[in-house]
Design a protein around this motif. Structure first.
Motif, PDB file in Angstrom:
ATOM      1  N   LEU A 122     -20.913 -31.232   4.902  1.00 37.72           N
ATOM      2  CA  LEU A 122     -19.966 -32.180   5.487  1.00 37.72           C
ATOM      3  C   LEU A 122     -19.495 -31.685   6.862  1.00 37.72           C
ATOM      4  O   LEU A 122     -19.384 -32.456   7.811  1.00 37.72           O
ATOM      5  N   SER A 125     -22.004 -32.107   9.735  1.00 40.45           N
ATOM      6  CA  SER A 125     -22.511 -33.461   9.966  1.00 40.45           C
ATOM      7  C   SER A 125     -22.258 -34.050  11.355  1.00 40.45           C
ATOM      8  O   SER A 125     -23.149 -34.670  11.925  1.00 40.45           O
TER       9      SER A 125
ATOM     10  N   ALA B  21     -13.223 -29.493   5.422  1.00 38.38           N
ATOM     11  CA  ALA B  21     -14.500 -30.217   5.399  1.00 38.38           C
ATOM     12  C   ALA B  21     -14.268 -31.725   5.359  1.00 38.38           C
ATOM     13  O   ALA B  21     -14.891 -32.482   6.106  1.00 38.38           O
ATOM     14  N   LEU B  22     -13.344 -32.147   4.501  1.00 42.36           N
ATOM     15  CA  LEU B  22     -13.088 -33.586   4.379  1.00 42.36           C
ATOM     16  C   LEU B  22     -12.470 -34.136   5.658  1.00 42.36           C
ATOM     17  O   LEU B  22     -12.787 -35.245   6.084  1.00 42.36           O
ATOM     18  N   PHE B  25     -15.209 -34.465   8.216  1.00 43.78           N
ATOM     19  CA  PHE B  25     -16.185 -35.488   7.870  1.00 43.78           C
ATOM     20  C   PHE B  25     -15.581 -36.887   7.814  1.00 43.78           C
ATOM     21  O   PHE B  25     -16.299 -37.883   7.883  1.00 43.78           O
ATOM     22  N   PHE B  29     -17.228 -40.811   7.156  1.00 45.90           N
ATOM     23  CA  PHE B  29     -16.991 -41.496   5.887  1.00 45.90           C
ATOM     24  C   PHE B  29     -16.345 -42.865   6.136  1.00 45.90           C
ATOM     25  O   PHE B  29     -16.758 -43.875   5.590  1.00 45.90           O
ATOM     26  N   TRP B 259     -29.350 -33.062   7.450  1.00 45.99           N
ATOM     27  CA  TRP B 259     -28.859 -32.419   6.240  1.00 45.99           C
ATOM     28  C   TRP B 259     -29.949 -31.612   5.558  1.00 45.99           C
ATOM     29  O   TRP B 259     -29.727 -30.499   5.103  1.00 45.99           O
TER      30      TRP B 259
END
Lengths: 305, 275
Positions: A122, A125, B21-22, B25, B29, B259
């Motif tokens: 993540l 990315s 991380a969230l 990202f 998302f 990825w």
């Protein structure tokens, strides 16, 4: 001209000498060399040539040798100095954020925790997202003063939403660019951290070194080469940030978020002033080298230590 | 490690690691999510996390925006530039890796230095040359520029990978009567295939995402996805759901690609400076 860069690259990539053998393989090398020679010389010479000409695409009557007038005009233009400052700020700002944050995150994602493989994916990315997409994504979906998620968040905690791109254009562009390049730094630095010998870390811990001492005396020195690589590759790209500015602010308000790349673009393709834009191009090339030399000195010291 | 990690710090680390991380990202998302909203849902305040998903925006992008035209341009340009650069780069790297001379190191460094030339510095002549040779707004024109800008990096990476191939194997091939081309194609290429693959991969990603030359040298005919998305910066960008759907389509292939190949990418990107 690129001597200083060359020196660092030599320091970074210590090429072990191989046994010299009969060559005759030059014919394999020459196509690449010739095509790069053409690519690096002809546009450079032409830029230099145009920069001394009166040449405007919309005014064919204006012609002939211009002397240094294009340079004088540019260097005395406050817009130019502003763009210059913005260019340097953008490069340095993003480097500080991405290298500083990259080192910390690399150490963080080297630790063992639940689902760390997915968390890593993540984090890296944004590096694969094309600049025009990330610029629009941030401009509209995240930072839009009415509909953006960040604005909604600010309202939710009782604050007045800020029109980031209008009030802090350069800082916001810097943030968007940092979002793209921090993942790159993490990608490279994490690999470097992982290559560190665990025995060594363990030994240091046995000897009573705390986490900070271990970071300062073992991890950081081990990372210096990787940091050098990150700084060099990022600088190449950061000096010419263009799409993020073009898509979000078009250099504005005024010239508040105009860097050299965008200034030259607007001179050449929006105002059709080929002479002036070329003078800007020559100056951009010179500046790229000054910044490179400056950076490299700092980095080289780090490599020797 | 023999030492048992304590549970509490481990949980704390996990929380911090996941939170960061969230957060990083999140924009991606949110982009994917918004692509499945109606335009009304996309601009609702406060934003909805729960909504009725719809494919309307994707439908619009395919129907009105000629998405395939831009994708086709991007793929063709990236493949052309990468293929061409490999074609020039493999022999050059072979020559430098296995027949190093006094000037080899200088040549390598000089090649990389051409990459450090800021594109804006040469925008004007390149634009004018492209215009007079009718390469402006063509896939070939943009492909050539990408080939040239990526060639130094490709030669460097291939050189690094070729250096890892043991010389005796190549010599054995030569003893068996292989000529230079056979030596490259039959002996070297299969051995260095992982390295060549990661080089090609990086080149494809760089081409796919390249924006500066795409925006300046193409308009409608040869515009790649990067330019297509940039066209949304006009007031049309206020169609958030459509913008998100188009962006997702432009980014998804290369993101998934990235990825799965991050390990190979790092190997190449660091020019061997990081093991």
């Amino acid at each position: 001209m690129f001597r200083s860069w060359s020196l660092t690259m030599e320091a970074v990539i210590a090429t072990p000498e191989r046994v010299k053998r009969k060559s005759g393989a030059g014919v394999f090398l020459s196509p690449a060399v010739i095509i790069l020679l053409i690519w690096s010389l002809i546009p450079l010479v032409l830029t230099l040539w145009y920069s001394f000409q009166n040449y405007n695409l919309v005014d064919p009557t204006l012609k002939g040798f211009a002397g240094f007038s294009n340079y004088v005009y540019l260097l005395t233009d406050p817009d130019f100095l502003y763009a210059l400052l913005n260019t340097v700020l953008l490069v340095l700002g993003v480097l500080v954020i991405s290298v500083g944050g990259g080192v910390l995150l690399a150490v963080l994602y080297d630790q063992d925790f639940f689902g760390r493989g997915i968390a890593r994916v993540l984090v890296i990315s944004p590096f694969f997202v094309m600049p025009t997409v990330s610029a629009l994504l941030w401009k509209n979906l995240m930072l839009h003063p009415i509909y953006g998620v960040y604005s909604a968040f600010m309202r939710a905690i009782g604050l007045q939403p800020i029109d980031w791109l209008a009030h802090y254009p350069m800082q916001t562009v810097m943030m968007i660019v940092a979002w793209e390049w921090l993942p790159f730094a993490v990608l490279i630095l994490l690999t470097a951290v992982q290559s560190l010998d665990h025995e060594q870390k363990e030994a240091a811990r046995m000897d009573g070194a705390g986490p900070i001492a271990r970071f300062r005396y073992i991890i950081l020195p081990h990372l210096s080469r990787a940091i050098t690589v990150v700084i060099m590759i990022e600088t190449i790209y950061l000096l010419t940030v263009f799409a993020e500015i073009s898509v979000t602010t078009s250099g504005g308000p005024g010239v508040a978020s105009t860097n050299l790349a965008f200034l030259i673009y607007s001179r050449a393709l929006l105002q059709f002033d080929i002479g002036g834009a070329s003078a800007g191009g020559v100056i951009a090339i010179i500046i790229a080298n000054i910044i490179a030399a400056f950076l490299v000195r700092a980095v080289a010291r780090n490599l020797e230590a | 490690m023999a030492r048992k990690t304590q549970l509490l710090p481990k949980i704390a680390l996990g929380v911090v690691g996941w939170a960061v991380a969230l957060w990083i990202f999140f924009p991606i998302f949110w982009m994917v999510l918004t692509g499945f909203k109606t335009e009304m849902d996309a601009i609702s305040t406060p934003p909805h996390l729960i909504f009725h998903p719809t494919l309307q925006s994707y439908h619009d992008v395919f129907a009105q925006e000629n998405y395939w035209h831009f994708t086709f341009n991007t793929v063709l340009m990236s493949v052309f530039a990468t293929g061409g650069a490999l074609l020039l780069g493999v022999p050059a790297a072979y020559s430098m890796a296995f027949f190093p001379g006094k000037r080899t190191r200088g040549t390598l460094l000089w090649m990389l230095s051409t990459r450090m030339l800021p594109p804006v510095g040469v925008l004007v002549p390149v634009y004018l040359i492209a215009r007079s040779t009718h390469l402006l707004d063509t896939i070939i024109g943009l492909g050539i520029i990408n080939l040239l800008t990526n060639l130094p990096i490709i030669v460097w990476m291939l050189y690094t990978f070729f250096k890892e191939v043991p010389v005796p194997i190549l010599e054995a091939g030569r003893m068996d009567g292989a000529n230079r081309w056979q030596e490259i194609s039959v002996v070297l290429l299969p051995l260095a295939l992982p390295g060549i693959a990661s080089t090609a991969l990086l080149s494809l990603i760089l081409c796919w995402n390249e924006a500066f030359w795409s925006l300046n040298l193409t308009s409608s005919n040869a515009a790649p996805l990067a330019s297509f998305i940039a066209s949304f910066s006009s007031p049309e960008g206020l169609f958030f759901a459509k913008l998100s759907a188009a962006s997702t389509l432009a980014v998804a292939p290369i993101l998934v690609f990235g990825w799965f190949s991050q390990k190979q990418l790092v190997r190449g990107l660091t020019f061997g400076a990081v093991k």
